[in-house]
Motif scaffolding. Structure first.
Motif, short mmCIF file in Angstrom:
data_model
loop_
_atom_site.label_atom_id
_atom_site.label_comp_id
_atom_site.label_asym_id
_atom_site.label_seq_id
_atom_site.Cartn_x
_atom_site.Cartn_y
_atom_site.Cartn_z
N GLU A 165 0.81 -1.22 0.00
CA GLU A 165 0.00 0.00 0.00
C GLU A 165 0.84 1.28 0.00
O GLU A 165 0.29 2.37 0.01
CB GLU A 165 -0.91 0.02 1.24
CG GLU A 165 -1.89 -1.14 1.33
CD GLU A 165 -2.99 -1.07 0.28
OE1 GLU A 165 -3.21 0.03 -0.26
OE2 GLU A 165 -3.62 -2.10 0.01
N GLN A 167 2.18 4.14 -1.30
CA GLN A 167 1.96 4.85 -2.57
C GLN A 167 3.19 5.63 -3.01
O GLN A 167 3.48 5.74 -4.20
CB GLN A 167 0.75 5.78 -2.45
CG GLN A 167 -0.55 5.01 -2.30
CD GLN A 167 -1.76 5.93 -2.29
OE1 GLN A 167 -1.65 7.15 -2.41
NE2 GLN A 167 -2.94 5.34 -2.14
N TYR A 193 1.86 -5.91 -10.21
CA TYR A 193 1.43 -5.23 -8.98
C TYR A 193 -0.10 -5.25 -8.87
O TYR A 193 -0.66 -5.53 -7.81
CB TYR A 193 1.95 -3.79 -8.99
CG TYR A 193 1.52 -2.98 -7.79
CD1 TYR A 193 2.28 -2.95 -6.64
CD2 TYR A 193 0.32 -2.24 -7.82
CE1 TYR A 193 1.88 -2.21 -5.53
CE2 TYR A 193 -0.08 -1.50 -6.72
CZ TYR A 193 0.70 -1.48 -5.58
OH TYR A 193 0.30 -0.76 -4.49
N ILE A 194 -0.77 -4.98 -10.00
CA ILE A 194 -2.24 -4.92 -9.99
C ILE A 194 -2.84 -6.30 -9.75
O ILE A 194 -3.92 -6.42 -9.13
CB ILE A 194 -2.74 -4.28 -11.31
CG1 ILE A 194 -2.49 -2.76 -11.27
CG2 ILE A 194 -4.22 -4.56 -11.55
CD1 ILE A 194 -2.67 -2.05 -12.59
N ASN A 197 -2.85 -6.24 -6.15
CA ASN A 197 -3.59 -5.14 -5.54
C ASN A 197 -4.49 -4.50 -6.61
O ASN A 197 -4.24 -3.39 -7.07
CB ASN A 197 -2.60 -4.12 -4.97
CG ASN A 197 -3.26 -3.07 -4.12
OD1 ASN A 197 -4.43 -3.20 -3.76
ND2 ASN A 197 -2.54 -2.03 -3.77
N TYR A 199 -7.30 -3.10 -6.70
CA TYR A 199 -8.11 -1.90 -6.44
C TYR A 199 -7.24 -0.67 -6.16
O TYR A 199 -7.70 0.28 -5.52
CB TYR A 199 -9.07 -2.16 -5.29
CG TYR A 199 -10.08 -3.24 -5.62
CD1 TYR A 199 -11.10 -3.01 -6.54
CD2 TYR A 199 -9.96 -4.52 -5.07
CE1 TYR A 199 -11.99 -4.01 -6.89
CE2 TYR A 199 -10.87 -5.52 -5.40
CZ TYR A 199 -11.87 -5.25 -6.31
OH TYR A 199 -12.77 -6.25 -6.65
N SER A 200 -6.00 -0.70 -6.65
CA SER A 200 -5.13 0.47 -6.51
C SER A 200 -5.37 1.44 -7.67
O SER A 200 -4.91 1.22 -8.79
CB SER A 200 -3.65 0.05 -6.48
OG SER A 200 -2.82 1.20 -6.59
N GLU A 201 -6.12 2.49 -7.39
CA GLU A 201 -6.39 3.47 -8.45
C GLU A 201 -5.10 4.16 -8.91
O GLU A 201 -4.97 4.56 -10.07
CB GLU A 201 -7.42 4.51 -7.99
CG GLU A 201 -6.96 5.50 -6.95
CD GLU A 201 -7.07 4.99 -5.52
OE1 GLU A 201 -7.10 5.84 -4.61
OE2 GLU A 201 -7.12 3.77 -5.31
N ALA A 203 -2.11 2.74 -9.18
CA ALA A 203 -1.43 1.84 -10.13
C ALA A 203 -2.09 1.92 -11.50
O ALA A 203 -1.41 1.99 -12.54
CB ALA A 203 -1.44 0.41 -9.60
#
Length: 464
Positions: A165, A167, A193-194, A197, A199-201, A203
């Motif tokens: 997480e 950023q 990475y996605i 994760n 739901y990482s906007e 990324a």
């Protein structure tokens, strides 16, 4: 907003401490409370209050390693590096396995621009810390200071492996890839990475930027779509999506995306300008002009807004209006070669040759060395009868374009106009050798020279 226990606890400690300062009463705090209070004030940039809290803290807890480490931090902040190092050596003798000692040592060496030594201390800190992500992040930053982008990238990736997480580490990884011109590799990394994760906007947004950078606009739009689905108020992603849609000539959708940024927040001059450009591409001239006017109303110092209006009126052949607006742009940025070129072209269109010559001259002065700019500039001198200056300018242009027929024919016409027949014939011969098709330039620009019998004979003899 509901505060969790820690926030409430910290707020109570701060209130109690500030009350103590006002009343001169002495209250007791445990050492960790003092640490939190001091770090809070440091984060707020209130160094004086932080130092007061440290002094009181050390009076109540003279043997606290935690407070002494905070004292080191303040000494480093004040550039008292030797004092900080001396105190750290004392703490090392007491707690040689305290990772914070090595982190602060690294901070000192970093301040001294001894980044390799800083990395050594941080690598030692890795043996003792539970916060591996934080230390890897610090190592990455040291490598950035050394311009060792590959090693920096490697450590930021390790940071993300420990704390997916983080950023700032994610941004730094992408920065390293981009700096190393590894956009495709960056995209591959972000896909991995996605997967972990999804739901990482951030990324998705970074992936969209990277796709845009390699001109894969379709995939860029898709990535920005995911970013905005995860965070439907992500203004940056909507803005970037609009740019990608423009590249795909999907102007209606681009307008919608830019409009969303305006709906979410105050209008930005950039979004208004882009909406205007999209309307213009769709042939809605009046609507485009409306948005260009909104752009300059929103930000009167945005030169690009004034230039958009200038170009609109050039397209309409309303050159007097165009001249008014290009002057607005030049008042903001008078060193922009493209603006000066427009200034030259507008004045040329209304036969203001002196002003046009000035505009083209300034364009070249500020770095426009395009062939057409040189030629327009020379043609204005020709119109004004400044043949010698025109010749000197063409010679200068020929340094950039040594084998250019358009330059040679102009030089021929100018020299022949000055009765410098030998020089004129030399350049006419060059022109004929380079490109016979451009011979019409001599006829159009120098009709009296063209009619001369001697010139026609020379052409007949040398024309291939």
């Amino acid at each position: 907003m509901h505060l969790d226990y820690n926030e409430e606890d910290q707020n109570l400690s701060l209130s109690k401490f500030e009350s103590m300062l006002k009343t001169n009463k002495v209250f007791f705090f445990d050492s960790e409370e003092f640490e939190d209070i001091i770090l809070h004030y440091l984060d707020m940039g209130k160094a004086t209050l932080a130092k007061k809290a440290l002094k009181l803290g050390l009076e109540q807890h003279p043997k606290s390693t935690g407070l002494k480490l905070v004292q080191v931090e303040i000494l480093v902040y004040d550039d008292k590096l030797d004092q900080a190092e001396k105190l750290l050596n004392e703490l090392y003798a007491i707690e040689p396995t305290n990772e914070e000692i090595y982190i602060q040592k690294a901070s000192i060496y970093s301040k001294r621009d001894e980044h390799e030594k800083a990395v050594e201390f941080l690598k030692t800190a890795l043996k003792y810390t539970e916060d591996l992500a934080g230390v890897y992040n610090l190592i990455g930053m040291e490598y950035l200071f050394m311009d060792s982008l590959e090693l920096a990238k490697e450590n930021f990736i390790k940071c993300l492996e420990e704390d997916i997480e983080d950023q700032s580490a994610l941004y730094n990884v992408v920065y390293c890839y981009e700096f190393l011109d590894q956009n495709l590799e960056a995209i591959d990394y972000l896909k991995t990475y996605i997967d972990k994760n999804p739901y990482s906007e951030i990324a998705w947004h970074q992936m969209g930027r990277l796709y845009y950078g390699v001109k894969d606009y379709k995939n860029a739009v898709e990535a920005f779509d995911y970013a905005t689905l995860i965070d439907d108020e992500f203004i940056g992603a909507f803005m970037e999506k609009g740019k990608a849609l423009e590249r795909l000539k999907r102007y209606e959708e681009a307008i919608e995306s830019y409009q969303t940024t305006i709906d979410l927040d105050d209008p930005t001059s950039y979004a208004l300008l882009r909406i205007g450009k999209c309307h213009e591409k769709l042939g809605r001239k009046a609507e485009a002009l409306k948005y260009y006017n909104k752009t300059v109303h929103e930000d009167p110092l945005l030169d690009k807004g004034w230039i958009a209006i200038t170009d609109y009126y050039i397209g309409q052949k309303s050159f007097q209006k165009a001249l008014y607006f290009v002057n607005k742009a030049l008042a903001i940025d008078d060193q922009n070669r493209l603006y000066w070129k427009r200034f030259g072209a507008i004045n040329k269109a209304i036969n203001n040759y002196e002003e046009a010559e000035f505009g083209y001259r300034k364009a070249v002065e500020y770095g426009d060395i395009q062939l057409d700019t040189w030629l327009f500039w020379v043609d204005m001198m020709h119109q004004m009868g400044e043949y010698n200056n025109a010749i000197l300018t063409l010679i200068q242009a020929s340094e950039y374009f040594p084998e250019e027929a358009e330059i040679e024919y102009r030089l021929a016409g100018l020299h022949l106009s000055l009765h410098e027949d030998e020089k004129g014939n030399f350049h006419l011969s060059n022109g004929l050798r380079l490109n016979v098709k451009h011979l019409s330039l001599l006829k159009e620009m120098f009709p009296m020279i063209w009619e001369l019998k001697s010139v026609q004979e020379f052409i007949s003899k040398n024309k291939k």
